[in-house]
Design a protein around this motif. Structure first.
Motif, PDB file in Angstrom:
ATOM      1  N   GLY A   6     -63.344  -5.172  36.386  1.00  0.00           N
ATOM      2  CA  GLY A   6     -63.847  -5.466  35.045  1.00  0.00           C
ATOM      3  C   GLY A   6     -63.206  -6.712  34.483  1.00  0.00           C
ATOM      4  N   LYS A  13     -62.740 -18.331  29.705  1.00  0.00           N
ATOM      5  CA  LYS A  13     -62.002 -17.895  30.891  1.00  0.00           C
ATOM      6  C   LYS A  13     -61.153 -19.027  31.481  1.00  0.00           C
ATOM      7  N   GLY A  16     -56.559 -18.985  35.559  1.00  0.00           N
ATOM      8  CA  GLY A  16     -55.880 -17.736  35.941  1.00  0.00           C
ATOM      9  C   GLY A  16     -56.893 -16.641  36.229  1.00  0.00           C
ATOM     10  N   GLY A  20     -57.116 -15.258  39.875  1.00  0.00           N
ATOM     11  CA  GLY A  20     -56.685 -13.860  39.975  1.00  0.00           C
ATOM     12  C   GLY A  20     -57.856 -12.905  40.144  1.00  0.00           C
ATOM     13  N   ALA A  21     -58.977 -13.247  39.534  1.00  0.00           N
ATOM     14  CA  ALA A  21     -60.070 -12.285  39.514  1.00  0.00           C
ATOM     15  C   ALA A  21     -61.367 -12.815  40.145  1.00  0.00           C
ATOM     16  N   LYS A 112     -49.646  -6.844  22.925  1.00  0.00           N
ATOM     17  CA  LYS A 112     -50.784  -7.202  22.060  1.00  0.00           C
ATOM     18  C   LYS A 112     -50.671  -6.582  20.674  1.00  0.00           C
ATOM     19  N   ASP A 146     -52.077  -9.748  38.850  1.00  0.00           N
ATOM     20  CA  ASP A 146     -50.820  -9.013  38.783  1.00  0.00           C
ATOM     21  C   ASP A 146     -50.579  -8.307  37.431  1.00  0.00           C
ATOM     22  N   ASP A 147     -51.097  -8.901  36.343  1.00  0.00           N
ATOM     23  CA  ASP A 147     -50.835  -8.314  35.013  1.00  0.00           C
ATOM     24  C   ASP A 147     -51.499  -6.952  34.826  1.00  0.00           C
ATOM     25  N   GLN A 148     -52.428  -6.594  35.699  1.00  0.00           N
ATOM     26  CA  GLN A 148     -53.118  -5.314  35.553  1.00  0.00           C
ATOM     27  C   GLN A 148     -52.506  -4.187  36.399  1.00  0.00           C
ATOM     28  N   GLY A 181     -51.513 -16.855  43.978  1.00  0.00           N
ATOM     29  CA  GLY A 181     -52.122 -17.000  42.659  1.00  0.00           C
ATOM     30  C   GLY A 181     -52.405 -15.704  41.933  1.00  0.00           C
ATOM     31  N   ALA A 182     -51.667 -14.631  42.244  1.00  0.00           N
ATOM     32  CA  ALA A 182     -51.890 -13.355  41.550  1.00  0.00           C
ATOM     33  C   ALA A 182     -51.433 -13.450  40.102  1.00  0.00           C
ATOM     34  N   MET A 194     -50.476 -17.406  32.170  1.00  0.00           N
ATOM     35  CA  MET A 194     -51.541 -18.140  31.478  1.00  0.00           C
ATOM     36  C   MET A 194     -52.520 -17.106  30.933  1.00  0.00           C
ATOM     37  N   SER A 195     -52.763 -17.162  29.634  1.00  0.00           N
ATOM     38  CA  SER A 195     -53.550 -16.108  29.010  1.00  0.00           C
ATOM     39  C   SER A 195     -54.743 -16.659  28.232  1.00  0.00           C
ATOM     40  N   THR A 196     -55.842 -15.913  28.275  1.00  0.00           N
ATOM     41  CA  THR A 196     -57.039 -16.272  27.516  1.00  0.00           C
ATOM     42  C   THR A 196     -56.726 -16.299  26.027  1.00  0.00           C
ATOM     43  N   THR A 197     -55.949 -15.319  25.594  1.00  0.00           N
ATOM     44  CA  THR A 197     -55.748 -15.143  24.159  1.00  0.00           C
ATOM     45  C   THR A 197     -54.392 -15.674  23.676  1.00  0.00           C
TER      46      THR A 197
HETATM   47  P1  ATP Z   1     -55.438 -11.898  28.127  1.00  0.00           P
HETATM   48  O1  ATP Z   1     -54.783 -13.011  28.847  1.00  0.00           O
HETATM   49  O2  ATP Z   1     -55.925 -12.282  26.801  1.00  0.00           O
HETATM   50  O3  ATP Z   1     -54.680 -10.624  28.152  1.00  0.00           O
HETATM   51  P2  ATP Z   1     -56.977 -11.560  30.411  1.00  0.00           P
HETATM   52  O4  ATP Z   1     -57.405 -12.915  30.795  1.00  0.00           O
HETATM   53  O5  ATP Z   1     -55.867 -10.907  31.111  1.00  0.00           O
HETATM   54  O6  ATP Z   1     -56.769 -11.578  28.868  1.00  0.00           O
HETATM   55  P3  ATP Z   1     -59.441 -10.520  31.367  1.00  0.00           P
HETATM   56  O7  ATP Z   1     -60.254 -11.709  31.041  1.00  0.00           O
HETATM   57  O8  ATP Z   1     -60.119  -9.230  31.211  1.00  0.00           O
HETATM   58  O9  ATP Z   1     -58.174 -10.519  30.446  1.00  0.00           O
HETATM   59  O10 ATP Z   1     -58.819 -10.643  32.814  1.00  0.00           O
HETATM   60  C1  ATP Z   1     -59.657 -10.563  33.911  1.00  0.00           C
HETATM   61  C2  ATP Z   1     -58.900 -10.624  35.177  1.00  0.00           C
HETATM   62  O11 ATP Z   1     -58.163 -11.852  35.276  1.00  0.00           O
HETATM   63  C3  ATP Z   1     -57.883  -9.511  35.413  1.00  0.00           C
HETATM   64  O12 ATP Z   1     -58.056  -9.019  36.725  1.00  0.00           O
HETATM   65  C4  ATP Z   1     -56.551 -10.178  35.285  1.00  0.00           C
HETATM   66  O13 ATP Z   1     -55.561  -9.570  36.077  1.00  0.00           O
HETATM   67  C5  ATP Z   1     -56.856 -11.590  35.772  1.00  0.00           C
HETATM   68  N1  ATP Z   1     -55.936 -12.567  35.199  1.00  0.00           N
HETATM   69  C6  ATP Z   1     -55.807 -12.879  33.891  1.00  0.00           C
HETATM   70  N2  ATP Z   1     -54.873 -13.832  33.699  1.00  0.00           N
HETATM   71  C7  ATP Z   1     -54.397 -14.152  34.940  1.00  0.00           C
HETATM   72  C8  ATP Z   1     -53.412 -15.085  35.425  1.00  0.00           C
HETATM   73  N3  ATP Z   1     -52.746 -15.867  34.587  1.00  0.00           N
HETATM   74  N4  ATP Z   1     -53.201 -15.159  36.764  1.00  0.00           N
HETATM   75  C9  ATP Z   1     -53.883 -14.364  37.620  1.00  0.00           C
HETATM   76  N5  ATP Z   1     -54.814 -13.469  37.222  1.00  0.00           N
HETATM   77  C10 ATP Z   1     -55.084 -13.353  35.909  1.00  0.00           C
END
Ligand code: ATP
Ligand code: LTN
Length: 329
Positions: A6, A13, A16, A20-21, A112, A146-148, A181-182, A194-197
């Motif tokens: 998911g 996006k 990352g 990662g995904a 969060k 990896d963050d999941q 690149g996990a 690196m984060s979306t939010t």
């Molecule tokens: P946020 O960073 O705001 O928490 P997110 O980017 O983690 O949001 P999603 O968009 O739902 O949230 O993430 C989708 C997928 O991307 C997930 O499998 C997550 O593990 C992966 N992902 C997110 N950021 C990274 C990253 N910096 N490196 C590798 N994988 C990532």
């Protein structure tokens, strides 16, 4: 093998998310033709402050992006979580076998929720909805970053608890992480993901950033004070992060890249990563523009995906109700 993953409809996006995904989604789609399910988890997106119009637009943006990176509607199932009512139902049922204590230990909830005036109940129960997403499809593997990790562990615990309390119902899923690149790090704060939010504009590279923006963000990436280009994630997080990204973008293994930079400086590395990423995303940008322009077609494809997802999840949901003792008809 059944694949499920998911991805949230919030925020643009990042690279990352791509590494990662999304890249893993495409690889697992190819390896498990017809058996891979990918879900735009719009129900998860309402757990933090959000704008309804934005959720609406981002959902369609993300669908177009996922097709643009290579998901093929004929070979996998891409759908929106809110189109398949089983997800919301499963979350409620599974909340009966999810520990309050375990939910409180989730680092994403703590991070969060921290410092916010209002923390929704949904942010706390978020992982239960995620467990339902995965378990409804009798999933074998879950490609994630990896963050999941912690959320996936919780999904496994929930499956096991349900199975032992109500009888064998769910397959216990396994996570798969990319070998390189996990965990892509923030370009300005390379000890953070690196984060979306949460990342700053300069700290994150978006898949849809224009080429010059991508180059500039890499050129101004934070490294360290010496000049050696070595892959040492603990000592040199910034440089190591750039090497990982370059490795993914070019397909060259990290040791080979390190050797190639003998006698060169960080400036060369930053320029090369920027160029490689621009090339990596060039075809994605072109396909995205085409797909995003045809909204009726996107909705049609998502409709077909939802139909397939409803069919695939219905037997497990029915079994859940039966085993839990509900009188259904
Ligand atoms: P946020 O960073 O705001 O928490 P997110 O980017 O983690 O949001 P999603 O968009 O739902 O949230 O993430 C989708 C997928 O991307 C997930 O499998 C997550 O593990 C992966 N992902 C997110 N950021 C990274 C990253 N910096 N490196 C590798 N994988 C990532
Ligand atoms: N929590 C995930 C998104 C997510 C997910 C899932 C991932 C929701 N349901 C099921 C894998 C499988 C995140 O990346 N933020």
């Amino acid at each position: 093998m059944r694949v499920f993953s998911g991805i949230q409809a919030t925020g643009a996006k990042t690279i990352g998310n791509y590494i990662g995904a999304m890249r893993q989604y495409v690889a697992t789609q190819d390896e498990n033709e017809g058996d891979a399910f990918f879900c735009i988890v719009d129900l998860h997106s309402i757990t933090v402050e959000y704008d309804p119009q934005d959720l609406h637009d981002r959902t369609l943006d993300l669908a177009a992006l996922l097709y643009a990176v290579g998901l093929d509607p004929d070979r996998c199932t891409l759908f929106c979580q809110s189109h398949v009512a089983a997800h919301a139902e499963a979350a409620w049922l599974l909340s009966a076998v999810t520990g309050f204590g375990q939910l409180g230990r989730m680092t994403q909830f703590k991070e969060k929720g921290e410092g916010r005036e209002f923390v929704s109940a949904g942010l706390f129960t978020y992982p239960v909805l995620m467990a339902g997403d995965i378990l409804l499809y009798q999933t074998d593997i879950v490609p994630i970053g990896d963050d999941q990790r912690q959320h996936l562990e919780l999904s496994r615990d929930v499956a096991e608890r349900f199975n032992s309390r109500f009888g064998e119902t769910f397959k216990v899923p396994r996570a798969v992480y990319p070998t390189v690149g996990a965990r892509i790090m923030d370009l300005q704060e390379p000890t953070k993901k690196m984060s979306t939010t949460a990342s700053s504009e300069q700290g994150r590279v978006l898949v849809l950033d224009p080429p010059d923006t991508i180059r500039k963000k890499f050129r101004t990436a934070v490294t360290d004070s010496d000049r050696e280009i070595r892959y040492l994630p603990d000592e040199k997080p910034g440089v190591s992060n750039l090497l990982e990204i370059l490795s993914v973008a070019t397909g060259s293994p990290i040791p080979q890249l390190e050797a190639g930079y003998d006698g060169k400086g960080y400036g060369d590395l930053k320029t090369d990563v920027g160029e490689a990423v621009v090339e990596l995303f060039r075809p994605v940008h072109e396909r995205y523009e085409e797909l995003r322009a045809d909204e009726p077609e996107l909705r049609r494809l998502l409709g077909i995906g939802a139909e397939k997802a409803r069919e695939a999840s219905a037997p497990t949901l029915q079994q859940m109700y039966d085993r839990m003792g509900f009188v259904r008809r």
